[in-house]
Design a protein around this motif. Structure first.
Motif, PDB file in Angstrom:
ATOM      1  N   GLN A  16       6.046  -5.902   6.782  1.00  0.00           N
ATOM      2  CA  GLN A  16       6.188  -5.861   4.945  1.00  0.00           C
ATOM      3  C   GLN A  16       4.280  -5.975   5.664  1.00  0.00           C
ATOM      4  O   GLN A  16       3.009  -5.741   4.481  1.00  0.00           O
ATOM      5  N   CYS A  17       3.603  -5.802   6.259  1.00  0.00           N
ATOM      6  CA  CYS A  17       2.304  -6.742   6.440  1.00  0.00           C
ATOM      7  C   CYS A  17       1.537  -5.395   7.226  1.00  0.00           C
ATOM      8  O   CYS A  17       1.765  -4.195   7.853  1.00  0.00           O
ATOM      9  N   ALA A  18      -0.002  -5.564   6.271  1.00  0.00           N
ATOM     10  CA  ALA A  18      -0.560  -4.199   6.327  1.00  0.00           C
ATOM     11  C   ALA A  18      -0.925  -4.381   8.097  1.00  0.00           C
ATOM     12  O   ALA A  18      -1.667  -2.567   7.867  1.00  0.00           O
ATOM     13  N   ASN A  19      -1.346  -4.870   8.545  1.00  0.00           N
ATOM     14  CA  ASN A  19      -1.681  -5.213   9.763  1.00  0.00           C
ATOM     15  C   ASN A  19      -0.615  -4.490  11.100  1.00  0.00           C
ATOM     16  O   ASN A  19      -0.604  -5.112  12.488  1.00  0.00           O
ATOM     17  N   HIS A  20       0.780  -4.064  10.626  1.00  0.00           N
ATOM     18  CA  HIS A  20       1.563  -3.791  11.143  1.00  0.00           C
ATOM     19  C   HIS A  20       1.963  -2.231  11.742  1.00  0.00           C
ATOM     20  O   HIS A  20       1.168  -2.248  11.348  1.00  0.00           O
ATOM     21  N   SER A  21       1.817  -2.042  13.145  1.00  0.00           N
ATOM     22  CA  SER A  21       2.219  -0.734  13.607  1.00  0.00           C
ATOM     23  C   SER A  21       2.933  -0.294  12.776  1.00  0.00           C
ATOM     24  O   SER A  21       3.810  -1.112  12.062  1.00  0.00           O
ATOM     25  N   SER A  22       2.603   1.157  13.174  1.00  0.00           N
ATOM     26  CA  SER A  22       3.550   1.986  11.741  1.00  0.00           C
ATOM     27  C   SER A  22       4.309   2.218  12.366  1.00  0.00           C
ATOM     28  O   SER A  22       5.822   2.761  12.718  1.00  0.00           O
ATOM     29  N   CYS A  23       4.866   2.171  14.059  1.00  0.00           N
ATOM     30  CA  CYS A  23       6.144   2.151  14.368  1.00  0.00           C
ATOM     31  C   CYS A  23       6.384   1.342  15.980  1.00  0.00           C
ATOM     32  O   CYS A  23       5.744   0.817  16.235  1.00  0.00           O
ATOM     33  N   GLN A  53      -1.401  -9.392   5.874  1.00  0.00           N
ATOM     34  CA  GLN A  53      -2.213  -9.245   5.071  1.00  0.00           C
ATOM     35  C   GLN A  53      -0.977  -8.469   4.008  1.00  0.00           C
ATOM     36  O   GLN A  53      -0.292  -7.515   4.887  1.00  0.00           O
ATOM     37  N   LYS A  54      -0.502  -8.283   2.606  1.00  0.00           N
ATOM     38  CA  LYS A  54      -0.226  -7.647   1.421  1.00  0.00           C
ATOM     39  C   LYS A  54      -0.418  -5.979   2.043  1.00  0.00           C
ATOM     40  O   LYS A  54      -2.108  -5.473   1.893  1.00  0.00           O
ATOM     41  N   LYS A  55       0.498  -5.191   2.453  1.00  0.00           N
ATOM     42  CA  LYS A  55       0.638  -4.395   2.311  1.00  0.00           C
ATOM     43  C   LYS A  55      -0.396  -3.567   0.957  1.00  0.00           C
ATOM     44  O   LYS A  55       0.140  -3.071   0.097  1.00  0.00           O
TER      45      LYS A  55
END
Ligand code: SF4
Length: 55
Positions: A16-23, A53-55
């Protein structure tokens, strides 16, 4: 779909974090800050990723 950048030194399950990798299960940032909301942390639940960071 092309994967966004992933930092294999920072494993993270918070999709759910905006900084997470997309995969994958990694953070995309070069570095993160970890903190605590407790005065005397004693277990992993006492710690927080302050780079979230919130998406
Ligand atoms: S900033 Fe923190 S919570 Fe967000 S993807 Fe990176 S390690 Fe996970």
């Amino acid at each position: 779909m092309e994967c966004s950048k992933e930092n294999r030194s920072i494993m993270c399950h918070v999709t759910q974090c905006a900084n997470h990798s997309s995969c994958g299960e990694y953070c995309a940032l070069d570095r993160i800050t970890v903190g605590t909301h407790e005065s005397n942390p004693s277990m992993d639940q006492c710690t927080d990723c302050l780079s979230f960071q919130k998406k």
